[in-house]
Write a protein that holds these residues in place. Sequence first.
Motif, short mmCIF file in Angstrom:
data_model
loop_
_atom_site.label_atom_id
_atom_site.label_comp_id
_atom_site.label_asym_id
_atom_site.label_seq_id
_atom_site.Cartn_x
_atom_site.Cartn_y
_atom_site.Cartn_z
N PHE A 19 10.19 9.88 1.24
CA PHE A 19 10.19 9.09 2.48
C PHE A 19 10.86 9.86 3.62
CE2 PHE A 19 9.45 5.37 -0.32
CZ PHE A 19 8.37 4.84 0.36
N ARG A 20 11.96 10.53 3.34
CA ARG A 20 12.64 11.32 4.38
C ARG A 20 11.72 12.41 4.93
NH1 ARG A 20 17.24 10.66 1.13
NH2 ARG A 20 16.89 12.65 0.11
N GLY A 21 10.90 12.97 4.08
CA GLY A 21 9.95 13.99 4.51
C GLY A 21 8.83 13.43 5.38
N ARG A 22 8.51 12.16 5.21
CA ARG A 22 7.45 11.51 5.99
C ARG A 22 7.91 11.09 7.38
NH1 ARG A 22 2.77 13.13 4.29
NH2 ARG A 22 2.16 12.35 2.28
N GLY A 23 9.19 10.79 7.52
CA GLY A 23 9.71 10.32 8.80
C GLY A 23 9.37 11.24 9.97
N PRO A 24 9.68 12.53 9.88
CA PRO A 24 9.35 13.43 10.99
C PRO A 24 7.85 13.51 11.27
CG PRO A 24 10.94 14.46 9.52
CD PRO A 24 10.47 13.21 8.85
N LEU A 25 7.03 13.43 10.23
CA LEU A 25 5.58 13.47 10.42
C LEU A 25 5.11 12.25 11.19
CD1 LEU A 25 4.55 14.62 6.82
CD2 LEU A 25 4.75 16.04 8.87
N LYS A 28 -4.66 10.02 11.55
CA LYS A 28 -3.42 10.77 11.76
C LYS A 28 -2.22 10.00 11.22
CE LYS A 28 -4.90 13.39 15.79
NZ LYS A 28 -4.26 14.68 16.02
N ILE A 29 -2.21 8.69 11.45
CA ILE A 29 -1.11 7.86 10.93
C ILE A 29 -1.13 7.85 9.41
CG2 ILE A 29 -0.19 5.51 10.80
CD1 ILE A 29 -1.24 5.12 13.70
N ALA A 30 -2.31 7.68 8.81
CA ALA A 30 -2.43 7.65 7.35
C ALA A 30 -1.95 8.96 6.74
CB ALA A 30 -3.88 7.37 6.94
N GLU A 31 -2.34 10.08 7.34
CA GLU A 31 -1.91 11.38 6.82
C GLU A 31 -0.40 11.56 6.96
OE1 GLU A 31 -5.90 14.07 7.45
OE2 GLU A 31 -4.42 14.04 9.06
N ALA A 32 0.16 11.15 8.09
CA ALA A 32 1.60 11.31 8.31
C ALA A 32 2.42 10.41 7.39
CB ALA A 32 1.95 11.02 9.77
N CYS A 33 1.98 9.16 7.25
CA CYS A 33 2.74 8.21 6.43
C CYS A 33 2.51 8.40 4.94
CB CYS A 33 2.37 6.78 6.82
SG CYS A 33 2.94 6.30 8.45
N GLY A 34 1.30 8.79 4.58
CA GLY A 34 1.00 8.97 3.17
C GLY A 34 0.48 7.73 2.49
N TRP A 35 0.01 6.75 3.25
CA TRP A 35 -0.61 5.56 2.67
C TRP A 35 -1.70 5.06 3.60
CZ3 TRP A 35 4.81 5.44 3.50
CH2 TRP A 35 5.22 4.82 4.67
N TRP A 79 0.82 -1.21 0.00
CA TRP A 79 0.00 0.00 0.00
C TRP A 79 0.85 1.26 0.00
CZ3 TRP A 79 -3.63 -1.54 4.63
CH2 TRP A 79 -4.35 -2.68 4.29
N VAL A 80 2.14 1.12 0.29
CA VAL A 80 3.03 2.27 0.41
C VAL A 80 3.22 2.97 -0.93
CG1 VAL A 80 5.38 2.98 0.98
CG2 VAL A 80 4.20 1.31 2.42
N GLY A 81 3.36 2.21 -1.98
CA GLY A 81 3.56 2.80 -3.30
C GLY A 81 5.02 3.15 -3.55
#
Length: 119
Positions: A21-27, A98-105, A12-14
């Motif tokens: 991915f680096r931008g998603r880590g802090p989120l 919140k997790i879905a928005e932060a991770c992007g999937w 599901w990550v795509g």
Amino acid sequence: MAEYLIYFNQQWVGDHSEEWFRGRGPLARAVVEEMKAAGVLVFTGGLEEETEDAFSADATSGTLLITDGPYVETKEFLGGLAIVDVADDEAAKLWAGKIAEACGWPQEVRRFKSRAQSS
């Protein structure tokens, strides 16, 4: 309070760039810290992507058999999870969102059976 599993399949990550991915880590780390601060986090973690490092235990034949690799050959496999202890479905949906928005999937949510039901 009830425990919920919030999880995603790796597929599901795509496909995304390393920069994405680096931008998603802090989120994602911020949401984990928010869950800790709210007192709802039981556990969270991502799984190794290399399924060839997995192993399985099967005792259905009456004899324990440990084998290399996943139990079932499948194109989808669990990528990561969080367990939260929250008041209700609405609270579980809030944290999954919140997790879905932060991770992007996408994230899927399942409630654990109550301890009384599972004993």
